[in-house]
Design an enzyme around this catalytic site. Structure first.
Site, PDB file in Angstrom:
ATOM      1  N   ASN A 147       0.773  -1.242   0.000  1.00 39.85           N
ATOM      2  CA  ASN A 147       0.000   0.000   0.000  1.00 39.85           C
ATOM      3  C   ASN A 147       0.812   1.305   0.000  1.00 39.85           C
ATOM      4  O   ASN A 147       0.320   2.316  -0.481  1.00 39.85           O
ATOM      5  CB  ASN A 147      -1.037  -0.015   1.137  1.00 39.85           C
ATOM      6  CG  ASN A 147      -0.414  -0.047   2.501  1.00 39.85           C
ATOM      7  OD1 ASN A 147       0.740  -0.429   2.649  1.00 39.85           O
ATOM      8  ND2 ASN A 147      -1.169   0.348   3.504  1.00 39.85           N
TER       9      ASN A 147
ATOM     10  N   GLY B 192       2.532  -5.742   7.248  1.00 40.07           N
ATOM     11  CA  GLY B 192       1.552  -6.491   6.474  1.00 40.07           C
ATOM     12  C   GLY B 192       0.441  -7.000   7.369  1.00 40.07           C
ATOM     13  O   GLY B 192       0.194  -6.441   8.442  1.00 40.07           O
ATOM     14  N   SER B 193      -0.193  -8.059   6.947  1.00 40.70           N
ATOM     15  CA  SER B 193      -1.356  -8.568   7.683  1.00 40.70           C
ATOM     16  C   SER B 193      -0.936  -9.292   8.961  1.00 40.70           C
ATOM     17  O   SER B 193       0.180  -9.824   9.055  1.00 40.70           O
ATOM     18  CB  SER B 193      -2.146  -9.514   6.785  1.00 40.70           C
ATOM     19  OG  SER B 193      -1.322 -10.591   6.405  1.00 40.70           O
TER      20      SER B 193
ATOM     21  N   GLU C 271       4.615  -4.565  12.049  1.00 40.94           N
ATOM     22  CA  GLU C 271       3.626  -3.485  11.861  1.00 40.94           C
ATOM     23  C   GLU C 271       2.448  -4.121  11.145  1.00 40.94           C
ATOM     24  O   GLU C 271       2.500  -4.376   9.945  1.00 40.94           O
ATOM     25  CB  GLU C 271       4.220  -2.356  11.006  1.00 40.94           C
ATOM     26  CG  GLU C 271       5.440  -1.667  11.588  1.00 40.94           C
ATOM     27  CD  GLU C 271       5.121  -0.829  12.818  1.00 40.94           C
ATOM     28  OE1 GLU C 271       3.933  -0.521  13.051  1.00 40.94           O
ATOM     29  OE2 GLU C 271       6.060  -0.493  13.560  1.00 40.94           O
ATOM     30  N   LEU C 272       1.369  -4.385  11.889  1.00 42.87           N
ATOM     31  CA  LEU C 272       0.277  -5.175  11.314  1.00 42.87           C
ATOM     32  C   LEU C 272      -0.997  -4.346  11.130  1.00 42.87           C
ATOM     33  O   LEU C 272      -0.937  -3.131  11.099  1.00 42.87           O
ATOM     34  CB  LEU C 272       0.033  -6.402  12.205  1.00 42.87           C
ATOM     35  CG  LEU C 272       1.320  -7.200  12.532  1.00 42.87           C
ATOM     36  CD1 LEU C 272       1.026  -8.356  13.473  1.00 42.87           C
ATOM     37  CD2 LEU C 272       1.999  -7.694  11.267  1.00 42.87           C
TER      38      LEU C 272
ATOM     39  N   CYS D 152      -3.398   1.299   6.883  1.00 42.48           N
ATOM     40  CA  CYS D 152      -3.724   0.496   8.069  1.00 42.48           C
ATOM     41  C   CYS D 152      -4.276   1.327   9.213  1.00 42.48           C
ATOM     42  O   CYS D 152      -4.834   0.783  10.142  1.00 42.48           O
ATOM     43  CB  CYS D 152      -2.544  -0.337   8.487  1.00 42.48           C
ATOM     44  SG  CYS D 152      -1.212   0.680   8.892  1.00 42.48           S
TER      45      CYS D 152
ATOM     46  N   GLU E  23     -10.432  -6.476  10.054  1.00 39.48           N
ATOM     47  CA  GLU E  23      -9.868  -5.338   9.319  1.00 39.48           C
ATOM     48  C   GLU E  23     -10.458  -5.308   7.912  1.00 39.48           C
ATOM     49  O   GLU E  23     -10.270  -6.237   7.133  1.00 39.48           O
ATOM     50  CB  GLU E  23      -8.345  -5.460   9.232  1.00 39.48           C
ATOM     51  CG  GLU E  23      -7.730  -4.292   8.515  1.00 39.48           C
ATOM     52  CD  GLU E  23      -6.243  -4.462   8.254  1.00 39.48           C
ATOM     53  OE1 GLU E  23      -5.794  -5.589   7.994  1.00 39.48           O
ATOM     54  OE2 GLU E  23      -5.531  -3.446   8.307  1.00 39.48           O
TER      55      GLU E  23
HETATM   56  N1  LIG Z   1       0.882  -1.390  10.685  1.00 35.08           N
HETATM   57  C1  LIG Z   1       1.306  -0.908   9.545  1.00 35.08           C
HETATM   58  O1  LIG Z   1       2.153  -0.029   9.512  1.00 35.08           O
HETATM   59  C2  LIG Z   1       0.734  -1.393   8.237  1.00 35.08           C
HETATM   60  C3  LIG Z   1       0.018  -2.563   8.100  1.00 35.08           C
HETATM   61  N2  LIG Z   1      -0.435  -2.956   6.878  1.00 35.08           N
HETATM   62  C4  LIG Z   1      -1.231  -4.166   6.769  1.00 35.08           C
HETATM   63  O2  LIG Z   1      -0.856  -4.903   5.603  1.00 35.08           O
HETATM   64  C5  LIG Z   1      -1.968  -5.589   5.062  1.00 35.08           C
HETATM   65  C6  LIG Z   1      -2.099  -5.300   3.589  1.00 35.08           C
HETATM   66  O3  LIG Z   1      -0.906  -5.451   2.920  1.00 35.08           O
HETATM   67  P1  LIG Z   1      -0.569  -6.802   2.117  1.00 35.08           P
HETATM   68  O4  LIG Z   1       0.601  -6.495   1.247  1.00 35.08           O
HETATM   69  O5  LIG Z   1      -1.792  -7.345   1.472  1.00 35.08           O
HETATM   70  O6  LIG Z   1      -0.179  -7.746   3.335  1.00 35.08           O
HETATM   71  P2  LIG Z   1       0.362  -9.247   3.323  1.00 35.08           P
HETATM   72  O7  LIG Z   1       0.498  -9.654   4.749  1.00 35.08           O
HETATM   73  O8  LIG Z   1      -0.443 -10.118   2.434  1.00 35.08           O
HETATM   74  O9  LIG Z   1       1.798  -9.144   2.645  1.00 35.08           O
HETATM   75  C7  LIG Z   1       2.823  -8.348   3.188  1.00 35.08           C
HETATM   76  C8  LIG Z   1       4.153  -8.894   2.706  1.00 35.08           C
HETATM   77  O10 LIG Z   1       4.350 -10.198   3.256  1.00 35.08           O
HETATM   78  C9  LIG Z   1       4.689 -11.101   2.227  1.00 35.08           C
HETATM   79  N3  LIG Z   1       4.258 -12.451   2.592  1.00 35.08           N
HETATM   80  C10 LIG Z   1       3.058 -13.042   2.370  1.00 35.08           C
HETATM   81  N4  LIG Z   1       3.074 -14.305   2.832  1.00 35.08           N
HETATM   82  C11 LIG Z   1       4.294 -14.514   3.383  1.00 35.08           C
HETATM   83  C12 LIG Z   1       4.920 -15.612   4.021  1.00 35.08           C
HETATM   84  N5  LIG Z   1       4.295 -16.763   4.207  1.00 35.08           N
HETATM   85  N6  LIG Z   1       6.183 -15.461   4.449  1.00 35.08           N
HETATM   86  C13 LIG Z   1       6.845 -14.274   4.307  1.00 35.08           C
HETATM   87  N7  LIG Z   1       6.313 -13.216   3.677  1.00 35.08           N
HETATM   88  C14 LIG Z   1       5.057 -13.325   3.231  1.00 35.08           C
HETATM   89  C15 LIG Z   1       3.976 -10.529   1.002  1.00 35.08           C
HETATM   90  O11 LIG Z   1       4.506 -11.062  -0.195  1.00 35.08           O
HETATM   91  C16 LIG Z   1       4.248  -9.056   1.189  1.00 35.08           C
HETATM   92  O12 LIG Z   1       5.540  -8.722   0.767  1.00 35.08           O
HETATM   93  C17 LIG Z   1      -3.149  -5.105   5.862  1.00 35.08           C
HETATM   94  O13 LIG Z   1      -3.458  -6.055   6.849  1.00 35.08           O
HETATM   95  C18 LIG Z   1      -2.628  -3.831   6.504  1.00 35.08           C
HETATM   96  O14 LIG Z   1      -3.269  -3.429   7.654  1.00 35.08           O
HETATM   97  C19 LIG Z   1      -0.205  -2.232   5.762  1.00 35.08           C
HETATM   98  C20 LIG Z   1       0.496  -1.074   5.840  1.00 35.08           C
HETATM   99  C21 LIG Z   1       1.005  -0.556   7.061  1.00 35.08           C
HETATM  100  O1  LIG Z   2       0.212   1.676   7.740  1.00 30.05           O
HETATM  101  C1  LIG Z   2      -0.038   2.261   6.753  1.00 30.05           C
HETATM  102  O2  LIG Z   2      -0.814   1.934   5.894  1.00 30.05           O
HETATM  103  C2  LIG Z   2       0.784   3.466   6.775  1.00 30.05           C
HETATM  104  O3  LIG Z   2       1.636   3.533   7.809  1.00 30.05           O
HETATM  105  C3  LIG Z   2       0.370   4.537   6.046  1.00 30.05           C
HETATM  106  S1  LIG Z   2       0.875   6.016   6.611  1.00 30.05           S
HETATM  107  O4  LIG Z   2       0.335   6.186   7.930  1.00 30.05           O
HETATM  108  O5  LIG Z   2       2.341   6.005   6.664  1.00 30.05           O
HETATM  109  O6  LIG Z   2       0.410   7.057   5.738  1.00 30.05           O
END
Ligand SMILES: NC(=O)C1=CN([C@@H]2O[C@H](COP(=O)(O)OP(=O)(O)OC[C@H]3O[C@@H](n4cnc5c(N)ncnc54)[C@H](O)[C@@H]3O)[C@@H](O)[C@H]2O)C=CC1
Ligand SMILES: O=C(O)[C@H](O)CS(=O)(=O)O
Length: 475
Positions: free
Chosen positions: A152, A228-229, A248-249, A282, A376
């Protein structure tokens, strides 16, 4: 012919046989082709990072110069990088430009921090028997950092991993999200131009289940930084043994609109901040708790403000809400809304999907048994819930597995601080939405939203070890 990109390993661009297409998320056209990393490439990337860490010294001042140069280059190539974000992530162009400006700051902040990494004096002489000793600590790099990033914010969230890692003297193996790998490869180009020695940054593209899995199991990686998630975050926790981990989830961000709120401000702010990048942020607002007595006024003003949002082509300068990352994701949201409607939810605004484009949507009559509230959503959808008792409202706000950021609109200082103390989150905004972040602040969650903080100063703390030095003085 789509643009071609290789992997970046040990300071070289590596082309592989296996390729992945990167699609423009609005038009669906393939606009780039990227090499996919096989087992051998990931091994080479980790080896290079490990070798560079062991054998190449980069002084704090050199790190400062390189990171500062990357920050400058981001501005030089701002439009190209922003257009690329809009293509690969479908993010509206004005938000993509803001992301580049923020990343510029992230690198600048990390550059500055590189010059002030220090330990502290420790008064060991105060312990009986240690009168002739003196001690201090050093902050030393952890070694090889394994960075795994989401789709994102393909530039700025990657910046939040690699800039502090390099500022602290570490080397990096980065695996960007499969949907948005080009931004990371472009960042590698900037580092190459800025003179980063070979092996300090390695970018390997591929799926989580292959590249991610291989990284998770490699003992040469000393610290993992993942955004990520929660589902994948948990996998990392279970598979990375005793190694350090920053997670960071996700979140289902709550915001309270109290009876003593400035309703115009609340409605305007929440309309602007709940739907940016189609809610795929997120800290995007998901749960809005509104006091009974102001619900009618707030609803009307919120809907009026949402009507002003421009929805559609992300390349259009006017667009506020573009497509979601994929049609599958938009279909998932459609299903969740259908399910909520079956449980009694009412669609006050929006609710329609066209391909990957999902209208800004407001749901009322929602409750915590519905997925649209308790899980979420990560979509341009908010849920409205009313309350009459402030204490009970705070309990409802905390009735969530997540805890990244939240907010309250109120002119009542007592209530604002009560909420700030009680709400279980990493960051709390008073008279603003949960979606507030500037890049210097400590950023991270509690509960299933993860642990560890980002923000260059705070990440550097996580990405260094404290080493104690004691001198035994001979008179
Ligand atoms: N807390 C924070 O700062 C943020 C959290 N997020 C969270 O990220 C999610 C959305 O982003 P997505 O890219 O769809 O998340 P995702 O969890 O599907 O993927 C994130 C990364 O993990 C990798 N990945 C997937 N499966 C894996 C595995 N088994 N082993 C190692 N790596 C793996 C993916 O290829 C990608 O690079 C949402 O849940 C969102 O809330 C997104 C942005 C910021
Ligand atoms: O977690 C996110 O999706 C981000 O941290 C976005 S932002 O807060 O950096 O804009």
């Amino acid at each position: 012919m789509p643009d071609q990109y290789g992997l970046f390993i040990n300071g070289k661009w590596v082309e592989t046989q296996d390729k992945a297409n990167v699609k423009n998320k609005y038009t669906g056209e393939v606009y780039a082709e990227v090499s996919k990393a096989g087992e051998k490439d990931v091994e080479e990337a980790i080896h290079s990072a490990h070798h560079a860490y062991k054998h190449t010294d980069l002084s704090p001042y050199e790190r400062y110069k390189i990171l500062n140069k990357v920050s400058e280059l981001l501005q030089v190539r701002k439009e190209e990088l922003a257009q690329n974000i809009t293509s690969e992530a479908g993010k509206p162009i004005k938000q993509a430009r803001t992301e580049i400006d923020r990343a510029t700051q992230t690198f600048e902040l990390a550059a500055e921090e590189a010059k002030r990494i220090h330990g502290e004096g420790v008064p060991v002489e105060a312990a009986p028997g240690s009168e002739n000793r003196m001690a201090f600590t050093l902050k030393v790099p952890v070694g090889v950092v394994g960075a795994i990033s989401p789709f994102n914010f393909p530039v700025n969230l990657v910046a939040h991993k690699i800039a502090p890692a390099i500022a602290a003297g570490n080397t990096v193996v980065l695996k960007p999200a499969s949907a948005t790998p080009i931004s990371s490869l472009k960042l590698a180009e900037l580092f190459e131009e800025a003179g980063l020695p070979a092996g300090f940054l390695n970018v390997v593209v591929g799926s989580g289940s292959t590249v991610g899995n291989q990284m998770m199991k490699d003992k040469r990686i000393n610290l993992y930084t993942f955004t990520g998630s929660a589902e994948v975050g948990l996998k990392l926790k279970q598979n990375t043994g005793l190694n350090k981990l920053i997670l960071e989830l996700g979140n289902n961000s709550p915001v309270i609109v109290d009876e003593e709120a400035d309703i115009d401000l609340a409605a305007k702010t929440l309309a602007q901040k709940s739907f940016a990048y189609a809610g795929q942020v997120c800290i995007s607002v998901q749960r809005i708790y509104v006091h009974d007595s102001v619900m009618k006024e707030f609803r009307e003003k919120l809907l009026d403000a949402i009507k002003d949002l421009h929805v559609g082509d992300p390349f259009d300068d006017k667009t506020d809400v573009g497509p979601m990352i994929s049609e599958d994701e938009a279909e998932r949201v459609e299903e969740w809304i259908q399910e909520a409607k079956g449980q009694g939810a009412e669609v006050l605004f929006g609710g329609q999907r066209e391909g990957a484009l999902f209208e800004p949507t407001v749901l009322a009559n929602t409750d915590h048994n519905m997925k649209v509230v308790c899980e979420e959503l990560f979509a341009p959808v908010v849920t409205l819930m009313s309350f009459s008792n402030f204490e009970e409202c705070l309990n409802e706000v905390n009735n969530s597995d997540y805890g990244l950021q939240g907010g309250i609109f109120t002119k009542n200082v007592d209530k604002a601080f009560k909420a700030a103390r009680k709400v279980e989150v990493g960051g709390f905004m008073i008279n603003d939405a949960s979606q507030y972040r500037v890049d210097l602040m400590p950023y991270g969650g509690v509960k299933n939203s993860g642990w560890g903080k980002e923000g260059p100063k705070y990440s550097i703390d996580e990405m260094t070890e404290e080493r104690l030095i004691v001198m035994n003085l001979q008179n």
